[in-house]
Design an enzyme around this catalytic site. Structure first.
Site, PDB file in Angstrom:
ATOM      1  N   GLY A 294       0.830  -1.201   0.000  1.00  0.00           N
ATOM      2  CA  GLY A 294       0.000   0.000   0.000  1.00  0.00           C
ATOM      3  C   GLY A 294       0.860   1.244   0.000  1.00  0.00           C
ATOM      4  O   GLY A 294       2.091   1.175  -0.070  1.00  0.00           O
ATOM      5  N   GLY A 295       0.207   2.401   0.076  1.00  0.00           N
ATOM      6  CA  GLY A 295       0.942   3.657   0.087  1.00  0.00           C
ATOM      7  C   GLY A 295       1.797   3.812   1.321  1.00  0.00           C
ATOM      8  O   GLY A 295       2.835   4.478   1.302  1.00  0.00           O
ATOM      9  N   GLY A 297       3.254   1.274   3.081  1.00  0.00           N
ATOM     10  CA  GLY A 297       4.380   0.351   3.071  1.00  0.00           C
ATOM     11  C   GLY A 297       3.928  -1.038   2.672  1.00  0.00           C
ATOM     12  O   GLY A 297       2.861  -1.227   2.096  1.00  0.00           O
ATOM     13  N   VAL A 299       3.212  -5.194   3.747  1.00  0.00           N
ATOM     14  CA  VAL A 299       2.753  -6.010   4.868  1.00  0.00           C
ATOM     15  C   VAL A 299       3.254  -7.435   4.662  1.00  0.00           C
ATOM     16  O   VAL A 299       3.136  -7.992   3.567  1.00  0.00           O
ATOM     17  CB  VAL A 299       1.221  -5.993   4.985  1.00  0.00           C
ATOM     18  CG1 VAL A 299       0.766  -6.829   6.173  1.00  0.00           C
ATOM     19  CG2 VAL A 299       0.707  -4.567   5.112  1.00  0.00           C
ATOM     20  N   ASP A 415     -10.763   6.737   6.007  1.00  0.00           N
ATOM     21  CA  ASP A 415     -10.324   5.943   4.855  1.00  0.00           C
ATOM     22  C   ASP A 415     -10.968   4.564   4.887  1.00  0.00           C
ATOM     23  O   ASP A 415     -10.295   3.537   4.828  1.00  0.00           O
ATOM     24  CB  ASP A 415      -8.804   5.831   4.837  1.00  0.00           C
ATOM     25  CG  ASP A 415      -8.275   5.383   3.475  1.00  0.00           C
ATOM     26  OD1 ASP A 415      -9.028   5.488   2.484  1.00  0.00           O
ATOM     27  OD2 ASP A 415      -7.129   4.934   3.398  1.00  0.00           O
TER      28      ASP A 415
END
Length: 582
Positions: A294-295, A297, A299, A415
């Site tokens: 994702g933006g 980082g 996982v 979000d």
């Protein structure tokens, strides 16, 4: 920044909704009126750079919502009493420097879990530096210089964001903890009893760089080690990482001996870990363990020695090894939010760690992954039956109801998407990714930049730039519709904004059965009632006018009602227009 003189009027205590008071940089020369403690809504109070005097009134202890307190550069006397600060649990910035305060630093300061700045410089404080200050995980600035503090400096191993520190000109003794190798030399001068770093720091330095600290006036060793072969290796705390335009290159440490002793911040007792253990579990963050990008980082899935399986979210860093400001803010925001809340439908944060030039968060691992992955995968047909979809929407509603109505101050997630809703093996919901969440002020000043994911952002943010809980309500409605439709309801939402358009007239006459996920058979009996209720509430949540949307508390209660309302028409005849009217 005027020329105000004399007293702070006691009538200030009559301003009932007062939240922000700034009288700094004037010539006020009275004591603080005790009536100010009546204004329990105060979040920001700045009286700095005046000529205020007297002791700090105990009535200020009532200000439990204080986030910033600036009383610096005055003439205050007396002690910082434990009973004064014990209720300041939301404090982020406490600035009492340049006064005449005496006595010891109360250990209750260590309970300010959100504290970012603690400045007590230039007072007459005595006693030791409380060990508990080392538990302030989010602390960025600590200045205790120019006092009469004695004893040893605590280890501060848990203050991973600390980047500005000053212990100079006290009566401190012993050796400087390894964690402060990055600190400038003048942060420790003026303490005749300090003798350089603890032995473990010295032993970790290659012989070429090992110096005799006993007669060296420079008692601080900068934590930059230059190996003979030209590789630049930096072993430093997270504060150094936050400095912009750093020219240091963070290289890998390939042997566990180099970082085995470094500690991590553990928030949940049932899951204990070390930095070394996490790195080994994901083979130094090898791609094969990556389960999401994702933006913020990447996982990773990691199985710890205890048998616990955890999700490891690693912060993104740029090529120059600087951490983008927005990512750092998201990292801190996530820690701050998830350490202060607990709910069965919200992801659990087990702990976080910062070592070797990387920082990461450890969460509970959710076997099913994201709702988006399940909804649009094979499981969306085979396992996401109508009852399961209803259960998912109910769980998300309860999570948001908790954030909006059971947290003080309320928390807005900002979000909510199908990718930020995670699912347990039994499809129990966990709301995740609080990187842009924010605490909601009770006044009307919640202005913000537009943030969130395209397709889920409430339309009013485009022109009001003001975030409210109704922004989350809208996003919830989008997700609820997406779960029921098996696709994003973009066309429907767009037509909602164009009230006179032909597409809207066509849309409202659409039969509900045609709107639902066509991969499943239409629901029947009680399932049909539950689906109708979910879609009805979702349509209410995506209304164009924020004031006409229901609250998440009302929505959660409606969705969890024991008795489902009867259908106004046979299921196959229900239209979207009818449900909107309901």
């Amino acid at each position: 920044m005027n020329h105000l003189e004399g007293k702070i009027p006691s009538s200030v205590g009559q301003i009932r909704e007062l939240q922000y008071l700034n009288l700094s940089y004037n010539s006020l020369n009275s004591s603080i009126p005790s009536e100010l403690g009546l204004r329990t809504n105060l979040t920001h109070l700045s009286l700095s750079s005046n000529k205020l005097n007297g002791e700090l009134p105990l009535s200020l202890s009532n200000l439990s919502n204080l986030v910033e307190l600036g009383l610096d550069n005055n003439l205050f006397t007396g002690q910082i009493l434990p009973s004064l600060v014990s209720n300041w649990i939301n404090m982020e910035s406490l600035q009492l420097q340049s006064n005449e305060l005496s006595g010891e630093i109360p250990t209750e300061v260590g309970n300010m879990n959100f504290l970012l700045t603690l400045n007590l410089r230039r007072n007459h404080l005595t006693g030791v530096v409380p060990q508990i200050l080392g538990n302030l995980a989010l602390l960025k600035l600590l200045d205790l210089s120019h006092n009469h503090l004695s004893g040893q400096i605590p280890s501060f191993v848990n203050t991973i964001f600390l980047r500005d520190v000053n212990f100079s000109y006290n009566n401190l003794t012993g050796r400087i903890p390894c964690v402060f190798q990055w600190a400038p030399e003048n942060a420790f001068v003026g303490n005749s009893g300090l003798h350089g770093y603890v032995d473990s720091c010295v032993d970790s330095i290659p012989p070429r760089h090992n110096r005799n600290f006993k007669k060296d006036n420079k008692r601080v060793l900068i934590g930059i080690l230059v190996p003979v072969c030209g590789l630049l290796m930096v072993t430093t705390v997270i504060g150094l990482m936050f400095r912009k335009k750093s020219s240091l290159v963070l290289n890998k440490v390939n042997t566990s001996e180099n970082f085995e002793s470094l500690e991590s911040m553990i928030l949940q007792e049932e899951v204990k870990f070390t930095f070394a253990e996490v790195v080994k579990a994901v083979d130094d963050f090898h791609e094969k363990y990556c389960i999401g990008v994702g933006g913020f980082g990447r996982v990773y899935k990691a199985k710890l020695q205890s048998g616990h399986v955890v999700a490891v979210k690693r912060l993104n860093m740029s090529d120059s090894n600087d951490i983008p400001t927005i990512n750092l803010h998201s990292f801190q925001n996530e820690i701050r939010t998830l350490t202060s809340i607990r709910h069965r439908n919200i992801i659990r944060l087990y702990g976080f760690c910062s070592r070797r030039g990387c920082i990461f968060l450890l969460y509970e691992y959710l076997e099913k992954g994201s709702l988006g992955k399940v909804l649009y995968g094979v499981e969306g047909v085979n396992e996401l039956v109508w009852a399961t979809r209803v259960k998912i929407v109910q769980g998300l509603a309860h999570a948001l109801s908790y954030l909006h109505h059971d947290c003080s101050p309320p928390i807005v997630h900002r979000d909510i998407t199908v990718n930020n809703v995670l699912l347990e093996s039994d499809f129990e919901v966990r709301l995740s990714d609080f990187g842009i969440a924010r605490l909601l002020s009770t006044d009307s000043s919640n202005w913000t930049d537009i943030a969130g994911s395209f397709g889920y952002i409430a339309p009013e943010l485009a022109y009001t730039m003001r975030v409210t809980d109704k922004c989350d309500v809208y996003s919830f409605g989008v997700v609820a519709l997406e779960v029921m439709m098996g696709r994003h309801p973009g066309d429907m939402l767009e037509s909602q904004l164009q009230e006179s358009s032909k597409s809207r007239r066509d849309n409202v006459e659409l039969l509900l059965k045609d709107l639902l996920d066509q991969r499943l058979e239409p629901p029947t009996n009680e399932s049909a009632k539950a689906v109708v209720l979910v879609v009805t509430m979702a349509l209410a949540c995506v209304r164009t006018c924020p004031a006409s949307r229901p609250t998440m508390l009302f929505t959660a209660q409606k969705l969890s009602a024991q008795t489902l309302p009867c259908l106004p028409k046979p299921f196959g005849m229900l239209t979207i227009n009818k449900l909107m009217a309901g």
